[in-house]
Design a protein around this motif. Sequence first.
Motif, PDB file in Angstrom:
ATOM      1  N   HIS A   1      -3.492  -9.440   8.032  1.00 60.00           N
ATOM      2  CA  HIS A   1      -4.797  -8.887   7.488  1.00 60.00           C
ATOM      3  C   HIS A   1      -4.695  -7.523   7.163  1.00 60.00           C
ATOM      4  N   VAL A   2      -3.760  -6.517   7.754  1.00 57.45           N
ATOM      5  CA  VAL A   2      -3.663  -5.251   7.118  1.00 57.45           C
ATOM      6  C   VAL A   2      -2.906  -5.296   5.754  1.00 57.45           C
ATOM      7  N   ARG A   3      -2.023  -6.210   5.685  1.00 58.37           N
ATOM      8  CA  ARG A   3      -1.383  -6.149   4.407  1.00 58.37           C
ATOM      9  C   ARG A   3      -2.238  -6.640   3.270  1.00 58.37           C
ATOM     10  N   GLN A   4      -3.165  -7.373   3.545  1.00 57.10           N
ATOM     11  CA  GLN A   4      -4.203  -7.941   2.589  1.00 57.10           C
ATOM     12  C   GLN A   4      -5.112  -6.769   2.377  1.00 57.10           C
ATOM     13  N   LYS A   5      -5.414  -5.761   3.354  1.00 60.90           N
ATOM     14  CA  LYS A   5      -6.328  -4.661   3.163  1.00 60.90           C
ATOM     15  C   LYS A   5      -5.599  -3.603   2.418  1.00 60.90           C
ATOM     16  N   ILE A   6      -4.289  -3.503   2.594  1.00 61.90           N
ATOM     17  CA  ILE A   6      -3.542  -2.466   1.899  1.00 61.90           C
ATOM     18  C   ILE A   6      -3.432  -2.739   0.313  1.00 61.90           C
ATOM     19  N   THR A   7      -3.225  -4.145   0.192  1.00 60.06           N
ATOM     20  CA  THR A   7      -3.219  -4.860  -1.323  1.00 60.06           C
ATOM     21  C   THR A   7      -4.411  -4.628  -1.895  1.00 60.06           C
TER      22      THR A   7
END
Length: 168
Positions: free
Chosen positions: A56-62
């Motif tokens: 989820h966090v990696r998606q938000k960073i992207t």
Amino acid sequence: MRKSFVIEAVMIAVYGELLVPGQPVEYIVPYTTIQELYELKDSKEPIMPDPNDEPHVRQKITELIGLLEEPLNRKKIERALNVPWAKSPPMPLNDVVTLTMVNSYDNEEYGEAFDPIETELVLTSIREHAPILTDQPDFIEKVIEAAIQVQVYDLDDFEFAIEDEGII
């Protein structure tokens, strides 16, 4: 009236509550912390202590990187990168939150006690007369011990920080 806070870009991606404040907020972000988003996105090292939160966090960073790379926002950022301490025009993240990028730089003013990003946060806070939001208790301690004249709020106190009338 918008409240302004100096913050690292990754915290905007990690802490969703920062995007739904009780009143309008401007996040002032040093450019080096935006660069850090790219490093985190491509890193194999875990970002979050709980592996379930990682995707989820990696998606938000992207998503945040995507927003910053939109042509109009990219142009705003590139213009500000031509002059030290220049600020980009505000970039809306939603109806109540804007992000302003600052072309800050570490001048080693605080020596080895602070890492380069911490130094840039402090210097940006001083220049912008805006408090710092952080999730790093050790950073808060270092600011207090060094008697640096900036306000620092722990992210756990975000709602208080928004309501606090003592903000610079």
